[in-house]
Design a protein around this motif. Sequence first.
Motif, PDB file in Angstrom:
ATOM      1  N   PHE A 119      31.450 -67.713 -41.108  1.00  0.00           N
ATOM      2  CA  PHE A 119      31.645 -66.351 -40.621  1.00  0.00           C
ATOM      3  C   PHE A 119      33.109 -65.945 -40.703  1.00  0.00           C
ATOM      4  O   PHE A 119      33.430 -64.838 -41.163  1.00  0.00           O
ATOM      5  N   MET A 120      34.019 -66.810 -40.260  1.00  0.00           N
ATOM      6  CA  MET A 120      35.441 -66.478 -40.239  1.00  0.00           C
ATOM      7  C   MET A 120      35.973 -66.228 -41.644  1.00  0.00           C
ATOM      8  O   MET A 120      36.727 -65.276 -41.874  1.00  0.00           O
ATOM      9  N   LEU A 174      28.263 -60.573 -39.886  1.00  0.00           N
ATOM     10  CA  LEU A 174      27.544 -61.234 -38.800  1.00  0.00           C
ATOM     11  C   LEU A 174      26.146 -61.717 -39.191  1.00  0.00           C
ATOM     12  O   LEU A 174      25.708 -62.781 -38.724  1.00  0.00           O
ATOM     13  N   PRO A 175      25.406 -61.007 -40.060  1.00  0.00           N
ATOM     14  CA  PRO A 175      24.072 -61.523 -40.436  1.00  0.00           C
ATOM     15  C   PRO A 175      24.106 -62.860 -41.180  1.00  0.00           C
ATOM     16  O   PRO A 175      23.103 -63.581 -41.174  1.00  0.00           O
ATOM     17  N   PHE A 176      25.213 -63.196 -41.840  1.00  0.00           N
ATOM     18  CA  PHE A 176      25.288 -64.439 -42.606  1.00  0.00           C
ATOM     19  C   PHE A 176      24.882 -65.666 -41.786  1.00  0.00           C
ATOM     20  O   PHE A 176      23.984 -66.420 -42.194  1.00  0.00           O
ATOM     21  N   PRO A 177      25.521 -65.923 -40.632  1.00  0.00           N
ATOM     22  CA  PRO A 177      25.141 -67.123 -39.869  1.00  0.00           C
ATOM     23  C   PRO A 177      23.680 -67.114 -39.441  1.00  0.00           C
ATOM     24  O   PRO A 177      23.022 -68.167 -39.427  1.00  0.00           O
ATOM     25  N   TYR A 215      21.174 -60.400 -49.634  1.00  0.00           N
ATOM     26  CA  TYR A 215      22.225 -59.895 -48.749  1.00  0.00           C
ATOM     27  C   TYR A 215      23.611 -60.214 -49.296  1.00  0.00           C
ATOM     28  O   TYR A 215      24.539 -59.412 -49.168  1.00  0.00           O
ATOM     29  N   GLY A 216      23.768 -61.390 -49.921  1.00  0.00           N
ATOM     30  CA  GLY A 216      25.046 -61.718 -50.547  1.00  0.00           C
ATOM     31  C   GLY A 216      25.399 -60.733 -51.645  1.00  0.00           C
ATOM     32  O   GLY A 216      26.556 -60.311 -51.786  1.00  0.00           O
TER      33      GLY A 216
END
Length: 331
Positions: A119-120, A174-177, A215-216
């Motif tokens: 995320f970071m 935020l959706p990634f994790p 999403y990516g």
Amino acid sequence: MSLLGTRTKDHSEIWDASNISNHIASSSFFLLGLPGLEKIQVWLSIPFCFIYATALLGNATLLWVIWTEPSLHKPMYLFLSMLALTDMALPTCILPKMLAIFWVGSQGITFAACLVQMFMIHALCAVESGTLTAMAYDRYVAVCFPLSYSSLLTANTVIKLGAIIAARALVIVLPFPFLVKRLPFCHSHLISHSYCEHMAVVKLACGDTTPNNLYGLILSLVIVGADLSFIFISYGLILHAVFRLPSLEARHKALGTCGAHVGVIVILYTPGLFSFLTHRFGHSVPHHVHIFLANIYLMVPAMLNPIVYGAKTKQIRGRVLRALRLGKSFS
């Protein structure tokens, strides 16, 4: 590049996955570092440490100059301060763990820590891209509407733009994790990378990864595509306005105010796009080259950005030189 959702080849077959997995909890991953370069990873840590130290020193100096020089308390340099903070945070997210892998073989990382790092990294890349876009808008207003510059870009406007940039990064990354957390990892836990890059982790999943892939791609178009398009449009309008100026000296002065920003844009996006194209289409390129490029993309711009601004911006260069001369007089 990191934001573009690059894919990495799964080379976990070269490792004895079953033996390693027996020593790792099911909630952990195993970062392989630079697969194929294990024998020289300790030596590679030397230039990485140099890049990191230079990035921290250069960006800290840049922040100090902007803070202590009243003439630099302008929108352009406030955005530059935001860029410098991002350039200090981004390599800090990856280098400590990378050095632990290179020096002591500490390759395990918990699932939660992996998600936080993921995320970071992606959020900070989004902030950096958004900041460069805001700086392009600043240059557009400065060159095309010089008389309205102070009224259009007030301190309050800059703060709002900074908040929008940070909020955009938070919302879209935020959706990634959560997308990764829903995936089952029933086979290998070996990440063929030196940090938790989104697609490198997704490649290990044994479930449906279509939402992650889509999403990516959407994130790539929203952030990189939109930001680069805005930057190109801004500089197209700037060039159109500059070449309408009657004086050659005025043209040089107007272009000179944009020189450092253009240099930083080239430094950031060129290795990122090259890394993205290599991952997508460079199937004949060795895997360790892919991973090495991914690390360079996150580390080198952070080192070069303050150097470019220091060399191209007269006020910053002058303030640093005065500080150096003052230091010598006391020694």
